[in-house]
Scaffold this active site. Structure first.
Site, PDB file in Angstrom:
ATOM      1  N   ARG A  55       0.848  -1.208   0.000  1.00 24.44           N
ATOM      2  CA  ARG A  55       0.000   0.000   0.000  1.00 24.44           C
ATOM      3  C   ARG A  55       0.880   1.254   0.000  1.00 24.44           C
ATOM      4  O   ARG A  55       0.597   2.237  -0.683  1.00 24.44           O
ATOM      5  CB  ARG A  55      -0.947   0.036   1.207  1.00 24.44           C
ATOM      6  CG  ARG A  55      -1.682   1.375   1.242  1.00 24.44           C
ATOM      7  CD  ARG A  55      -2.787   1.562   2.264  1.00 24.44           C
ATOM      8  NE  ARG A  55      -2.771   0.762   3.436  1.00 24.44           N
ATOM      9  CZ  ARG A  55      -2.004   0.998   4.522  1.00 24.44           C
ATOM     10  NH1 ARG A  55      -1.162   2.015   4.549  1.00 24.44           N
ATOM     11  NH2 ARG A  55      -2.064   0.203   5.558  1.00 24.44           N
TER      12      ARG A  55
ATOM     13  N   TYR B 198     -15.280  16.233 -16.724  1.00 23.64           N
ATOM     14  CA  TYR B 198     -15.757  14.848 -16.739  1.00 23.64           C
ATOM     15  C   TYR B 198     -16.822  14.679 -15.644  1.00 23.64           C
ATOM     16  O   TYR B 198     -16.630  15.146 -14.515  1.00 23.64           O
ATOM     17  CB  TYR B 198     -14.568  13.894 -16.516  1.00 23.64           C
ATOM     18  CG  TYR B 198     -14.991  12.513 -16.133  1.00 23.64           C
ATOM     19  CD1 TYR B 198     -15.810  11.758 -16.962  1.00 23.64           C
ATOM     20  CD2 TYR B 198     -14.597  11.943 -14.931  1.00 23.64           C
ATOM     21  CE1 TYR B 198     -16.233  10.492 -16.597  1.00 23.64           C
ATOM     22  CE2 TYR B 198     -15.003  10.671 -14.554  1.00 23.64           C
ATOM     23  CZ  TYR B 198     -15.826   9.955 -15.400  1.00 23.64           C
ATOM     24  OH  TYR B 198     -16.240   8.704 -15.027  1.00 23.64           O
TER      25      TYR B 198
ATOM     26  N   ASP C 235      -5.923  18.215 -15.532  1.00 24.30           N
ATOM     27  CA  ASP C 235      -6.250  16.844 -15.920  1.00 24.30           C
ATOM     28  C   ASP C 235      -5.814  16.681 -17.381  1.00 24.30           C
ATOM     29  O   ASP C 235      -6.377  17.289 -18.290  1.00 24.30           O
ATOM     30  CB  ASP C 235      -7.769  16.619 -15.759  1.00 24.30           C
ATOM     31  CG  ASP C 235      -8.155  15.166 -15.985  1.00 24.30           C
ATOM     32  OD1 ASP C 235      -7.515  14.515 -16.830  1.00 24.30           O
ATOM     33  OD2 ASP C 235      -9.097  14.696 -15.324  1.00 24.30           O
TER      34      ASP C 235
ATOM     35  N   LYS D 289      -6.989   5.467 -19.670  1.00 24.22           N
ATOM     36  CA  LYS D 289      -7.187   5.912 -21.062  1.00 24.22           C
ATOM     37  C   LYS D 289      -5.910   5.737 -21.897  1.00 24.22           C
ATOM     38  O   LYS D 289      -5.433   4.639 -22.021  1.00 24.22           O
ATOM     39  CB  LYS D 289      -7.689   7.355 -21.064  1.00 24.22           C
ATOM     40  CG  LYS D 289      -8.682   7.687 -19.955  1.00 24.22           C
ATOM     41  CD  LYS D 289      -9.980   6.897 -20.030  1.00 24.22           C
ATOM     42  CE  LYS D 289     -10.966   7.428 -19.003  1.00 24.22           C
ATOM     43  NZ  LYS D 289     -11.925   6.465 -18.528  1.00 24.22           N
TER      44      LYS D 289
HETATM   45  N1  PLP Z   1     -10.586  12.568 -15.868  1.00 27.88           N
HETATM   46  C1  PLP Z   1     -11.084  12.478 -17.129  1.00 27.88           C
HETATM   47  C2  PLP Z   1     -10.858  13.601 -18.091  1.00 27.88           C
HETATM   48  C3  PLP Z   1     -11.825  11.358 -17.512  1.00 27.88           C
HETATM   49  O1  PLP Z   1     -12.320  11.291 -18.754  1.00 27.88           O
HETATM   50  C4  PLP Z   1     -12.039  10.326 -16.566  1.00 27.88           C
HETATM   51  C5  PLP Z   1     -12.816   9.125 -16.915  1.00 27.88           C
HETATM   52  O2  PLP Z   1     -13.423   9.051 -17.954  1.00 27.88           O
HETATM   53  C6  PLP Z   1     -11.509  10.470 -15.273  1.00 27.88           C
HETATM   54  C7  PLP Z   1     -10.777  11.597 -14.960  1.00 27.88           C
HETATM   55  C8  PLP Z   1     -11.746   9.415 -14.213  1.00 27.88           C
HETATM   56  O3  PLP Z   1     -10.959   8.311 -14.471  1.00 27.88           O
HETATM   57  P1  PLP Z   1     -11.316   6.827 -13.984  1.00 27.88           P
HETATM   58  O4  PLP Z   1     -12.496   6.381 -14.784  1.00 27.88           O
HETATM   59  O5  PLP Z   1     -10.059   6.064 -14.264  1.00 27.88           O
HETATM   60  O6  PLP Z   1     -11.650   6.891 -12.521  1.00 27.88           O
END
Ligand code: PLP
Length: 397
Positions: free
Chosen positions: A50, A102, A174, A199
């Site tokens: 962890r 998101y 992000d 992604k």
């Molecule tokens: N940030 C963006 C721009 C995203 O598109 C996503 C998910 O689609 C996330 C964060 C969250 O990621 P996760 O689905 O791996 O928790």
């Protein structure tokens, strides 16, 4: 003289042939949850997974190098990565977040705001007056998503970094939609870079994971401490797979964005398309900023169909290569309907304010042959234009 390695080389080769036990070329995977002490009160390099794990550390090190940061923490999801940055906030602090981020990030921010853990101002960051008003409220953190999900809005990272700094706030970007292959927020002034490694970084749609890269050593340490406290660190097997996917990040993204650019042009001239959101198009309002701050326009785009609900359904149901699914950034092409999928949790009013409507569709362009993808979309438009071809009930077969 030691030459600084190109990012492609870092992605392909960081940690390769570094195994001291057997000389394995591919870095071994350490699944063990715990590590033996060398002796009483004598911990080795690792104690408990962890807290830290060699497989996860190699991924974190590679990401920190690619993003140009002082350190990184690998988390169990992209959402956990966003939350890890939020865990650094003091109670009552203010976060300035995008009004069109998101849906899961929106839900997380709104939920923690609802519990009064901190304040959130959701702001259209392209609206100068609204942004200035929010920055005057002395935020602790400004969160940016550029390009935004799903409307591909572009925020000038250098400009907002300077303004956040002036306001005394840290800036978190992000970078999920572009990856460090196409955008390096730390070089533009960001304090944190957030990823859903689910992604492009992993790229094969078989891991859910995340990461935060910090520009400053002290912030990297604080993130690692909080990740250990809250237990949001990622699993070693996921880290191993993600690093394996990351090896091919650059060629994947290059090929995918080339096809995406051609698809955007195809959609732009199509009579059944009301709008195409792709920063590579000259007509896109963020084109100039994207050209300056990105190394490419990426492989994500969204569009608004000129169709009613039934037409949208016929279009989506006729597609064979664009699979209707959540997520993005994999080698396979996906299509999403944000209003009922990725952004359903935002609620109708927040979606309206963000500019997402029921005819908005998001495409994640994969590695299939461009001609096949264009043909798939053309079949979708044929179905859209043709009212339901299913035989009516009672009609002769
Ligand atoms: N940030 C963006 C721009 C995203 O598109 C996503 C998910 O689609 C996330 C964060 C969250 O990621 P996760 O689905 O791996 O928790």
């Amino acid at each position: 003289m030691a030459r600084k390695k190109a990012p492609q080389t870092v992605a392909a080769a960081n940690g390769i042939a570094s195994d001291r036990a057997f000389g394995a070329v591919t870095p071994p995977i350490y699944l063990s949850s715990s590590f033996a002490f060398r002796g009483f009160e004598q911990a080795g390099d690792y104690e408990y997974t962890r807290t830290a794990n060699p497989s996860r550390d190699l991924l974190a090190d590679t990401l920190a190098k690619l993003e140009g940061g002082a350190g990184a923490v690998v988390t169990s999801s992209g959402t956990a990565a966003v939350d890890l940055v939020l865990s650094l906030l003091q109670p009552g602090a203010l976060v300035v977040a995008p009004h069109d981020c998101y849906g899961g990030s929106y839900r997380l921010l709104a939920a923690r705001h609802g519990k009064k853990q901190f304040e959130v101002a959701f702001v259209n960051q392209a609206d100068e007056a609204a942004l200035s008003r929010a920055l005057k409220r002395a935020p602790a953190l400004v969160l940016v998503e550029t390009p935004s999900n799903p409307l591909m809005r572009i925020v000038d990272i250098r400009a907002i970094a300077a303004r956040a700094k002036e306001a005394g706030a840290k800036l978190a970007v992000d970078n999920t939609f572009l990856s460090p292959a196409l955008q390096k927020p730390i070089a533009l002034g960001a304090d944190f870079v957030i990823h859903s490694t689910t992604k492009y970084l992993n790229g094969h749609s078989d891991v859910v994971g995340g990461a935060v890269v910090a520009a400053a050593e002290a912030d990297a340490e604080a993130l690692a401490e909080w990740a250990n406290i809250t237990g949001v660190t990622g699993a070693p097997f996921d880290a191993y797979l993600t690093l394996r996917g990351l090896r091919t990040l650059f060629p994947r993204v290059k090929a995918q964005q080339r096809t995406a650019g051609h698809i955007a042009l195809f959609l732009q001239q199509h009579p059944h398309v009301r709008a195409v959101h792709y920063p590579g198009l000259e007509a896109h309002p963020g084109h100039a900023v994207a050209s300056a701050q990105q190394a490419g326009f990426g492989a994500m785009l969204s569009l608004e169909l000129a169709a009613d609900g039934a037409g949208v359904r016929r279009f989506v149901e006729a597609l064979r290569l664009f699979t209707l699914a959540e997520s993005l950034g994999g080698v396979e092409s996906l299509i999403a309907h944000p209003a009922t999928m990725t952004h359903a949790s935002m609620g109708a009013e927040a979606r309206r304010l963000a500019g997402i409507n029921d005819a908005t569709l998001r495409l994640s362009v994969g590695l299939e042959a461009e001609a096949d993808l264009l043909n798939d979309l053309a079949n979708g438009f044929t179905a859209l234009a043709r009212p339901s071809s299913r035989p009516r009930e009672g009609a002769a077969a």
